[in-house]
Design a protein around this motif. Structure first.
Motif, PDB file in Angstrom:
ATOM      1  N   LEU A  97       0.802  -1.244  -0.199  1.00  0.00           N
ATOM      2  CA  LEU A  97      -0.064  -0.089   0.025  1.00  0.00           C
ATOM      3  C   LEU A  97       0.727   1.364  -0.010  1.00  0.00           C
ATOM      4  O   LEU A  97       0.502   2.233  -0.732  1.00  0.00           O
ATOM      5  CB  LEU A  97      -0.897  -0.234   1.109  1.00  0.00           C
ATOM      6  N   GLY A  98       1.858   1.523   0.942  1.00  0.00           N
ATOM      7  CA  GLY A  98       2.590   2.408   0.738  1.00  0.00           C
ATOM      8  C   GLY A  98       3.389   2.678  -0.497  1.00  0.00           C
ATOM      9  O   GLY A  98       3.410   4.066  -1.027  1.00  0.00           O
ATOM     10  N   ARG A  99       3.840   1.636  -1.198  1.00  0.00           N
ATOM     11  CA  ARG A  99       4.423   2.068  -2.478  1.00  0.00           C
ATOM     12  C   ARG A  99       3.124   2.286  -3.498  1.00  0.00           C
ATOM     13  O   ARG A  99       3.736   3.228  -4.313  1.00  0.00           O
ATOM     14  CB  ARG A  99       5.074   0.709  -3.031  1.00  0.00           C
ATOM     15  N   GLU A 100       2.244   1.989  -3.250  1.00  0.00           N
ATOM     16  CA  GLU A 100       1.022   2.435  -4.634  1.00  0.00           C
ATOM     17  C   GLU A 100       0.500   3.829  -4.069  1.00  0.00           C
ATOM     18  O   GLU A 100       0.436   4.621  -4.818  1.00  0.00           O
ATOM     19  CB  GLU A 100      -0.089   1.215  -4.255  1.00  0.00           C
ATOM     20  N   TYR A 101       0.628   4.198  -2.739  1.00  0.00           N
ATOM     21  CA  TYR A 101       0.574   5.499  -2.635  1.00  0.00           C
ATOM     22  C   TYR A 101       1.289   6.527  -3.090  1.00  0.00           C
ATOM     23  O   TYR A 101       0.864   7.445  -3.418  1.00  0.00           O
ATOM     24  CB  TYR A 101       0.267   5.583  -0.809  1.00  0.00           C
ATOM     25  N   ASN A 102       2.728   5.994  -2.943  1.00  0.00           N
ATOM     26  CA  ASN A 102       3.613   6.941  -3.460  1.00  0.00           C
ATOM     27  C   ASN A 102       3.453   6.858  -5.013  1.00  0.00           C
ATOM     28  O   ASN A 102       3.654   8.211  -5.510  1.00  0.00           O
ATOM     29  CB  ASN A 102       4.926   6.227  -3.116  1.00  0.00           C
ATOM     30  N   ARG A 103       3.029   5.879  -5.523  1.00  0.00           N
ATOM     31  CA  ARG A 103       2.861   5.869  -7.136  1.00  0.00           C
ATOM     32  C   ARG A 103       1.698   6.895  -7.550  1.00  0.00           C
ATOM     33  O   ARG A 103       1.688   7.580  -8.498  1.00  0.00           O
ATOM     34  CB  ARG A 103       2.695   4.563  -7.558  1.00  0.00           C
ATOM     35  N   MET A 104       0.512   6.939  -6.715  1.00  0.00           N
ATOM     36  CA  MET A 104      -0.537   7.685  -6.893  1.00  0.00           C
ATOM     37  C   MET A 104      -0.313   9.140  -6.581  1.00  0.00           C
ATOM     38  O   MET A 104      -1.112  10.031  -6.906  1.00  0.00           O
ATOM     39  CB  MET A 104      -1.706   7.105  -5.977  1.00  0.00           C
ATOM     40  N   GLY A 105       0.718   9.404  -5.802  1.00  0.00           N
ATOM     41  CA  GLY A 105       1.068  10.864  -5.320  1.00  0.00           C
ATOM     42  C   GLY A 105       0.211  11.204  -4.219  1.00  0.00           C
ATOM     43  O   GLY A 105      -0.032  12.447  -4.034  1.00  0.00           O
ATOM     44  N   TRP A 106      -0.185  10.264  -3.445  1.00  0.00           N
ATOM     45  CA  TRP A 106      -1.081  10.478  -2.383  1.00  0.00           C
ATOM     46  C   TRP A 106      -0.287  10.826  -1.079  1.00  0.00           C
ATOM     47  O   TRP A 106       0.743  10.466  -0.951  1.00  0.00           O
ATOM     48  CB  TRP A 106      -2.146   9.248  -2.142  1.00  0.00           C
ATOM     49  N   VAL A 107      -0.943  11.438  -0.105  1.00  0.00           N
ATOM     50  CA  VAL A 107      -0.473  11.707   1.054  1.00  0.00           C
ATOM     51  C   VAL A 107      -1.082  10.336   2.106  1.00  0.00           C
ATOM     52  O   VAL A 107      -2.217   9.884   1.751  1.00  0.00           O
ATOM     53  CB  VAL A 107      -1.059  12.677   1.743  1.00  0.00           C
TER      54      VAL A 107
END
Length: 475
Positions: A283-293
């Motif tokens: 999830l952390g890696r995907e959040y980063n890819r999405m540009g999310w906080v």
């Protein structure tokens, strides 16, 4: 003796008064984390009475009433709306030193222009007066938000949510308000909770394929994140009551646990830890890819009263602050993501004040020198969003981090009347800055300090999340 709740409430120096009234007071509100209903915003709900909007779902008030000996019938039970309001009104005068006393009267004043102190004698009159106002068009949901100059509402949403109401709000030009969904994957992570297998079936229905193994689960979660992003999501929210993390856990180990739990085969604490670790990494890696906080809420001890849990269900006022969590595990998690340069912007909300300085010193290890305040120490949360909790949080951040980069306050609330809590926070913030000036601990450059206060209240969260709103929208 100072007058209660006058214009200088909680402002104890001339510097504090100047900073609040000239810089903090009129800033619009960005409430990036709450539990409000997008449907009620879209439909511009009209509440029939103050009990529904003020007492429904408010376990802060419920806890206080139980302690004062109010029977459950008048809290979550079958008493009528007026009886429940009167029970709360009878309780209010005894809330000495409680933020509930402050919030109650701020809400009466700010929304309904009622300067009275709520008590047994005037409760019926106030009940009738507010109920009459609630029938007026400007007291529907969107009007209540406009009264407080709310520009952004960040709701909290399950991955299986169709976000229908968020999509309708985006399409409705007459709604001058940004309502953004927030991805809350707790039901995917907390595999040990009852109902996990049923939730996976819901997710499978939403994504249109069977979720037989962990690869299918991860694919489904990514599809839902992409869907959320398409509807305007800019952040995730992760409720981590007890941080359980193993940086060496493998996808294969997590997959074995997933299949076993789906089949109803109990797993050990260590096995569950491995599963959660792999999910959090992904999830952390995907959040980063999405540009999310990435928001991490850590430290709740939930559902302590098993008898009341069986009787009333969760989220009814029987939670507490947990023991200090493992700062080593949090550090290992942040480091695992940072090692591959995939650590997203992160806000860490710490429920136990004993951990404040631990969290701040750890988060400073992962600032990257490129994104201002990339790793944030979240504002006083839940039991800590009161005067002492807020001051402790800000002092810890100032002492071992950089307070000027703070992204400020949020309500974390289910009530459309909760937004004066931003004023409460701004008064406390202004008073803290005023104290630094009055004690000679920081130069009295009011324009400079006022700019920092406005940044914390508005500009910092706006830039950090990328909301793209501006002050003019509220004028």
């Amino acid at each position: 003796m100072k007058k209660f709740l006058d214009q200088d409430f909680m402002l104890h120096s001339e510097a504090a008064k100047f900073l609040y009234h000239n810089y903090a007071k009129e800033m619009p509100i960005i409430d990036f984390h709450n539990h409000l209903s997008a449907q009620e915003i879209y439909e511009n709900k009209q509440f029939d009475n103050i009990t529904d909007v003020w007492l429904g779902g408010d376990h802060y008030k419920w806890r206080a009433m139980r302690t004062l000996g109010v029977k459950e019938e008048y809290i979550t039970g079958n008493a009528n709306k007026e009886e429940k309001f009167l029970a709360w009104a009878n309780s209010v005068p005894y809330l000495i030193g409680s933020p509930l006393y402050h919030w109650t009267h701020m809400e009466l004043q700010r929304y309904f222009n009622i300067p009275l102190l709520l008590n047994k004698q005037n409760a019926k009159k106030i009940y009738e007066q507010i109920n009459e106002k609630l029938q007026e068009p400007e007291f529907r949901v969107r009007g209540l938000l406009q009264m407080q100059k709310v520009q952004v509402v960040g709701t909290t949403d399950d991955p299986v949510d169709d976000l229908k109401w968020h999509r309708l709000i985006r399409e409705e030009e007459s709604i001058d308000l940004k309502v953004v969904p927030t991805f809350r994957p707790d039901k995917a992570v907390n595999i040990e909770n009852a109902g996990f297998a049923q939730w996976v079936e819901q997710l499978a229905t939403v994504v249109g394929f069977e979720i037989k193994d962990i690869d299918h689960l991860l694919k489904a979660l990514t599809l839902r994140m992409e869907f959320f992003k398409g509807v305007g999501a800019m952040a995730s929210d992760n409720g981590i009551d007890v941080l359980s993390y193993d940086p060496l856990a493998t996808l294969e180990e997590a997959g074995t646990v997933f299949v076993a739990m789906r089949e109803g085969i109990p797993q050990t604490e260590n096995q569950i830890r491995k599963y959660k670790s792999v999910l959090l990494d992904y999830l952390g890696r995907e959040y980063n890819r999405m540009g999310w906080v990435m928001q991490l809420h850590i430290g709740a001890l939930r559902n302590n009263n098993s008898r009341k849990l069986a009787e009333l269900g969760p989220d009814t006022g029987f939670d507490a602050i947990n023991d200090s969590f493992s700062i080593r595990m949090l550090g290992a998690y942040l480091n695992k993501l940072d090692a591959t340069n995939e650590l997203p912007k992160t806000i860490i909300y710490d429920l136990n004040p004993a951990d404040n300085h631990k969290v701040v010193t750890l988060m400073q290890c992962f600032q990257d020198g490129e994104i201002p305040g990339k790793i944030q120490f979240g504002s006083g949360w839940w039991f800590m969003d009161q005067k002492d909790g807020m001051i402790d949080q800000m002092r810890s951040l100032a002492a071992n981090g950089i307070l000027s980069q703070f992204v400020g306050m949020l309500t974390d609330s289910r009530s459309f009347l909760s937004f004066p809590r931003h004023e409460y926070f701004r008064r406390i913030l202004s008073n803290l800055f005023g104290e630094y000036v009055e004690m000679g601990e920081f130069p009295g450059d009011m324009n400079f300090l006022g700019g920092i206060i406005q940044n914390i209240c508005y500009h910092n969260p706006n830039a950090y999340f990328g909301f793209g709103v501006n002050e003019e929208m509220s004028k």
